[in-house]
Design a protein around this motif. Structure first.
Motif, PDB file in Angstrom:
ATOM      1  N   LEU A   1      42.126  12.788 -23.279  1.00 14.28           N
ATOM      2  CA  LEU A   1      41.527  11.483 -23.012  1.00 14.28           C
ATOM      3  C   LEU A   1      40.395  11.578 -21.992  1.00 14.28           C
ATOM      4  N   SER A   2      40.501  12.537 -21.073  1.00 14.18           N
ATOM      5  CA  SER A   2      39.435  12.734 -20.098  1.00 14.18           C
ATOM      6  C   SER A   2      38.363  13.698 -20.587  1.00 14.18           C
ATOM      7  N   GLY A   3      38.536  14.253 -21.790  1.00 15.99           N
ATOM      8  CA  GLY A   3      37.540  15.162 -22.346  1.00 15.99           C
ATOM      9  C   GLY A   3      37.492  16.518 -21.686  1.00 15.99           C
ATOM     10  N   ASP A   4      38.587  16.948 -21.081  1.00 12.82           N
ATOM     11  CA  ASP A   4      38.618  18.215 -20.357  1.00 12.82           C
ATOM     12  C   ASP A   4      39.013  19.335 -21.323  1.00 12.82           C
ATOM     13  N   ALA A   5      38.064  19.773 -22.142  1.00 12.27           N
ATOM     14  CA  ALA A   5      38.350  20.798 -23.144  1.00 12.27           C
ATOM     15  C   ALA A   5      38.644  22.148 -22.505  1.00 12.27           C
ATOM     16  N   ASP A   6      38.002  22.456 -21.376  1.00 14.61           N
ATOM     17  CA  ASP A   6      38.241  23.742 -20.712  1.00 14.61           C
ATOM     18  C   ASP A   6      39.699  23.886 -20.293  1.00 14.61           C
ATOM     19  N   ALA A   7      40.251  22.825 -19.680  1.00 15.00           N
ATOM     20  CA  ALA A   7      41.650  22.880 -19.257  1.00 15.00           C
ATOM     21  C   ALA A   7      42.587  22.980 -20.459  1.00 15.00           C
ATOM     22  N   ILE A   8      42.255  22.267 -21.553  1.00 16.18           N
ATOM     23  CA  ILE A   8      43.087  22.345 -22.755  1.00 16.18           C
ATOM     24  C   ILE A   8      43.092  23.758 -23.311  1.00 16.18           C
ATOM     25  N   LEU A   9      41.932  24.384 -23.339  1.00 17.38           N
ATOM     26  CA  LEU A   9      41.851  25.742 -23.871  1.00 17.38           C
ATOM     27  C   LEU A   9      42.567  26.748 -22.975  1.00 17.38           C
ATOM     28  N   GLU A  10      42.497  26.560 -21.662  1.00 18.91           N
ATOM     29  CA  GLU A  10      43.236  27.453 -20.765  1.00 18.91           C
ATOM     30  C   GLU A  10      44.729  27.339 -21.017  1.00 18.91           C
ATOM     31  N   ASP A  11      45.218  26.108 -21.166  1.00 12.80           N
ATOM     32  CA  ASP A  11      46.646  25.917 -21.477  1.00 12.80           C
ATOM     33  C   ASP A  11      46.997  26.515 -22.839  1.00 12.80           C
TER      34      ASP A  11
ATOM     35  N   ARG B   1      45.519  29.036 -24.391  1.00 11.06           N
ATOM     36  CA  ARG B   1      45.550  30.503 -24.302  1.00 11.06           C
ATOM     37  C   ARG B   1      46.840  30.978 -23.642  1.00 11.06           C
ATOM     38  N   ALA B   2      47.252  30.272 -22.584  1.00 10.88           N
ATOM     39  CA  ALA B   2      48.509  30.655 -21.926  1.00 10.88           C
ATOM     40  C   ALA B   2      49.691  30.488 -22.871  1.00 10.88           C
ATOM     41  N   PHE B   3      49.685  29.422 -23.668  1.00 14.51           N
ATOM     42  CA  PHE B   3      50.775  29.184 -24.624  1.00 14.51           C
ATOM     43  C   PHE B   3      50.762  30.241 -25.727  1.00 14.51           C
ATOM     44  N   LEU B   4      49.582  30.556 -26.238  1.00 14.57           N
ATOM     45  CA  LEU B   4      49.474  31.475 -27.367  1.00 14.57           C
ATOM     46  C   LEU B   4      49.712  32.924 -26.974  1.00 14.57           C
ATOM     47  N   ARG B   5      49.627  33.219 -25.686  1.00 18.69           N
ATOM     48  CA  ARG B   5      49.981  34.579 -25.262  1.00 18.69           C
ATOM     49  C   ARG B   5      51.470  34.848 -25.431  1.00 18.69           C
ATOM     50  N   LYS B   6      52.273  33.797 -25.464  1.00 18.07           N
ATOM     51  CA  LYS B   6      53.721  33.948 -25.578  1.00 18.07           C
ATOM     52  C   LYS B   6      54.272  33.462 -26.917  1.00 18.07           C
ATOM     53  N   SER B   7      53.472  32.714 -27.677  1.00 22.66           N
ATOM     54  CA  SER B   7      53.996  32.129 -28.902  1.00 22.66           C
ATOM     55  C   SER B   7      52.901  32.108 -29.960  1.00 22.66           C
ATOM     56  N   THR B   8      53.178  31.432 -31.083  1.00 23.79           N
ATOM     57  CA  THR B   8      52.270  31.396 -32.225  1.00 23.79           C
ATOM     58  C   THR B   8      51.482  30.100 -32.252  1.00 23.79           C
ATOM     59  N   LEU B   9      50.427  30.100 -33.060  1.00 23.00           N
ATOM     60  CA  LEU B   9      49.632  28.889 -33.233  1.00 23.00           C
ATOM     61  C   LEU B   9      50.443  27.803 -33.931  1.00 23.00           C
TER      62      LEU B   9
ATOM     63  N   MET C   1      36.365  20.560 -30.761  1.00 21.65           N
ATOM     64  CA  MET C   1      35.951  21.738 -30.010  1.00 21.65           C
ATOM     65  C   MET C   1      37.118  22.694 -29.814  1.00 21.65           C
ATOM     66  N   VAL C   2      38.283  22.157 -29.491  1.00 26.09           N
ATOM     67  CA  VAL C   2      39.461  23.000 -29.292  1.00 26.09           C
ATOM     68  C   VAL C   2      39.850  23.688 -30.591  1.00 26.09           C
ATOM     69  N   ALA C   3      39.917  22.894 -31.686  1.00 24.63           N
ATOM     70  CA  ALA C   3      40.292  23.475 -32.976  1.00 24.63           C
ATOM     71  C   ALA C   3      39.265  24.489 -33.448  1.00 24.63           C
ATOM     72  N   ASP C   4      37.984  24.230 -33.190  1.00 25.03           N
ATOM     73  CA  ASP C   4      36.935  25.161 -33.582  1.00 25.03           C
ATOM     74  C   ASP C   4      37.073  26.479 -32.826  1.00 25.03           C
ATOM     75  N   THR C   5      37.397  26.401 -31.547  1.00 17.82           N
ATOM     76  CA  THR C   5      37.599  27.621 -30.764  1.00 17.82           C
ATOM     77  C   THR C   5      38.826  28.380 -31.234  1.00 17.82           C
ATOM     78  N   LEU C   6      39.900  27.651 -31.532  1.00 13.46           N
ATOM     79  CA  LEU C   6      41.102  28.306 -32.047  1.00 13.46           C
ATOM     80  C   LEU C   6      40.840  28.935 -33.412  1.00 13.46           C
TER      81      LEU C   6
ATOM     82  N   GLY D   1      39.285  32.190 -33.003  1.00 13.35           N
ATOM     83  CA  GLY D   1      40.123  33.131 -32.265  1.00 13.35           C
ATOM     84  C   GLY D   1      40.374  32.600 -30.883  1.00 13.35           C
ATOM     85  N   HIS D   2      41.682  32.434 -30.501  1.00  8.65           N
ATOM     86  CA  HIS D   2      41.999  31.779 -29.231  1.00  8.65           C
ATOM     87  C   HIS D   2      41.648  32.618 -28.028  1.00  8.65           C
ATOM     88  N   SER D   3      41.189  33.836 -28.202  1.00  7.26           N
ATOM     89  CA  SER D   3      40.744  34.655 -27.070  1.00  7.26           C
ATOM     90  C   SER D   3      39.240  34.640 -26.905  1.00  7.26           C
ATOM     91  N   SER D   4      38.529  33.812 -27.685  1.00  5.22           N
ATOM     92  CA  SER D   4      37.080  33.778 -27.599  1.00  5.22           C
ATOM     93  C   SER D   4      36.634  33.211 -26.280  1.00  5.22           C
TER      94      SER D   4
END
Length: 593
Positions: A365-375, A377-385, A418-423, A426-429
């Motif tokens: 809602l605040s448009g903070d795509a950077d924080a969403i992507l950081e979260d 990446r942290a989630f995907l390091r331990k689990s699946t998409l 933007m988040v889906a496009d980055t995922l 590749g979520h490590s981009s």
């Protein structure tokens, strides 16, 4: 009215804490010490000792250790007192040299000019009477009375805390029953859970802090002794004690050691060695050892630690500084189970009591795509998409969609795209590969599909592939249904499966397909009818069945779908799945974990 009641209650609590500190301080100190000693008592009880024997055994051990430590420290303090004149002279000499080095040249010129001026001949100004001071000789009884007053205060308070500690440890079961009685029968389960949490988790934290600070004091004492600083044991004990004061204590300890090292020798090398040594050990313990020892089961945020130190220090002085972290930590733990303290727990806890989906909702809602992507990446390091979509992305979007105001809908679509496009890439981009996306003319699903067609061609990949190796994800025209279809393609492609998307009845150009393309498809998915009418969706499914008669057809039911629609949908598909993880397990068993 509620605000007035809250303000009155807060004022009464603050007044009680401030004006009743003489009574509350020993009681609270005894309670905190009981939590710190509780693990030692439990350990003694495992050896077959009774509760009373384990309690007095643990207390006796603590008292002996503290008495031995104070006796050694007392000897060091007496030795340091006899050497204070020499250290004071060295400090004054270095202070004077520093003052001369930092003084402005013009300021040093003024005294030199004044030295050349002739002395005045006025007798009244040249001869001044000497002041007469009358010193009253203190008697021996006065000195003894002062000494008793200085000693009896701290010793009396320590003895009072010790007595309270004994009674609290021996009567803790009775005290717990009284607290549960005050809470009431309706809240007894939550109260028991809160007390168990405080007794187990918080006491372990206190005990670990005690052990870690003592070990830090021992190590810093040995290190100071090795570089040649006198009374190293005393300074190690001071460091161990000051580390209980959050942040400020470590700064005071480091400054005191550096100052004392500067007073030991004429040069500055010893002070520099001592300061660098302390900083290295402090940073190592604070950033490497403590996170591993304390963990994240119980804790407060860094800002909460500083605020609590300021608050309790202002209310109770030095003792409040020592007790600030354990006191606030107890309140944070209690706030998880007591509704009245829940706001304090939310504000001061190490992590707010929000799940990943709620955090996604707030940030999208605040448009903070950077924080969403950081979260992400942290989630995907331990689990699946697939699990990220089921647990975070889709529930978070559902929360956000029901709470949109004005331009937030456009921001939601652009951020999620933007988040889906980055995922999808590749979520490590890296962040540099992302670009600002305008969602004025297309939906998120259409955007993702067009980007894939730009990279892979009209058919989103080669048609020269083995038979039954392609997974087809289809949807009726609509924002949510197209997005679900494209999201499923991302999930399958992340698992290295050949997945492609198709929009039913989008236009005539999509209707024609490559020759024998139906032989390439192993499984077909169609998005659940969320926005489209059920008759139109049924007709589209019937045409899809006719085009792919030998291909199993499945759909994924959203969590917010209506139950009465399920029976109608289930008649037209082979399988109704509940999540992206189930879909991945259906097409590729063993890859959904």
């Amino acid at each position: 009215m509620m605000n007035v009641n809250f303000a009155v209650t807060a004022a009464c609590v603050l007044g009680l804490l401030y004006f009743g500190r003489e009574v509350l301080q020993p009681v609270v100190a005894a309670l905190v010490l009981s939590l710190a000693i509780a693990p030692l008592i439990r350990t003694a009880g495992r050896f077959g000792l009774s509760r009373m024997s384990a309690t007095f055994g643990a207390l006796g051990l603590v008292v002996v250790v503290f008495a031995a430590a104070f006796s050694v420290l007392g000897a060091n303090v007496l030795a340091l007192t006899s050497e204070l004149p020499r250290y004071s002279a060295e400090i004054r000499a270095k202070s004077k040299s520093l003052q001369e080095m930092t003084q402005h040249p013009l300021a040093r010129l003024a005294p030199q000019l004044l030295e050349g001026t002739p002395a005045t001949t006025n007798h009244e100004t040249s001869v001044r009477p000497l002041p007469v001071e009358i010193h009253e000789r203190a008697s021996t009884s006065d000195a003894i009375a002062k000494a008793i007053g200085v000693v009896s205060g701290p010793l009396g308070e320590a003895f009072l805390v010790l007595v309270l500690l004994v009674f609290i440890l021996l009567d803790r079961e009775n005290l717990r029953d009284r607290v549960l009685r005050l809470v009431g029968q309706r809240e007894v389960s939550r109260a028991i859970k809160g007390l168990e949490d405080a007794a187990e988790g918080v006491s372990r934290f206190f005990f670990a802090q005690l052990v870690l600070n003592v070990m830090f004091g021992v190590v810093i004492g040995i290190a100071l002794w090795l570089i040649g600083i006198p009374h190293a044991a005393l300074w190690g004990a001071i460091c161990a004690a000051l580390r209980f004061v959050p942040y400020i204590g470590a700064l005071i300890a480091g400054a005191a050691i550096a100052l004392f090292a500067a007073a030991v020798e004429p040069g500055w090398m010893l002070a520099a060695y001592a300061l660098v040594l302390f900083l290295i050990l402090e940073l190592l313990v604070a950033h490497v050892v403590e996170p591993r020892v304390y963990g994240h089961s119980v804790g407060m945020s860094a800002l909460a630690v500083i605020v609590s130190a300021l608050f309790w220090g202002a209310i109770w002085g030095p003792l409040g500084l020592l007790l600030s972290t354990p006191l606030t930590l107890c309140i944070v733990v209690a706030g998880r189970y007591i509704k009245g303290l829940e706001p304090i727990s939310i504000l001061l806890a190490e992590a707010p009591d929000t799940n990943d989906a709620q955090r996604f909702h707030h940030r999208v809602l605040s448009g903070d795509a950077d924080a969403i992507l950081e979260d992400a990446r942290a989630f995907l390091r331990k689990s699946t998409l697939a699990r990220y979509c089921d647990k975070v992305l889709l529930p978070g979007m559902s929360l956000a969609s029901s709470d949109l105001l004005g331009s937030q809908e456009q921001r939601l679509r652009a951020t999620v795209a933007m988040v889906a496009d980055t995922l999808a890439a590749g979520h490590s981009s890296s962040r540099s590969r992302r670009r600002r996306i305008s969602m004025l003319n297309e939906s998120i699903g259409a955007h993702l599909r067009h980007r894939r067609e730009e990279r892979l061609g009209r058919w989103q990949g080669s048609l020269d592939v083995p038979a039954r190796s392609v997974i087809l994800s289809t949807a009726m025209p609509g924002v949510r249904e197209e997005f679900m279809s494209e999201l499923l393609v991302l999930v399958f492609r992340e698992a290295r499966l050949d997945a492609r998307s198709f929009v039913l009845k989008q236009d005539e150009s999509n209707a024609d397909s490559a020759p024998d393309a139906g032989q390439l498809i192993s499984t077909a998915f169609i998005a659940y009818p969320v926005e489209s009418e059920l008759p139109a969706w049924t007709a589209a499914v019937t045409e899809l069945r006719a085009a792919l008669p030998d291909v199993p057809l499945a759909t994924i039911r959203p969590h917010d779908s209506m139950a009465e629609e399920l029976s109608q949908v289930a008649k037209h598909v082979d399988l109704v799945l509940q999540s992206c993880e189930e879909a991945l397990a259906f097409v590729a068993p063993g890859r959904s974990g």
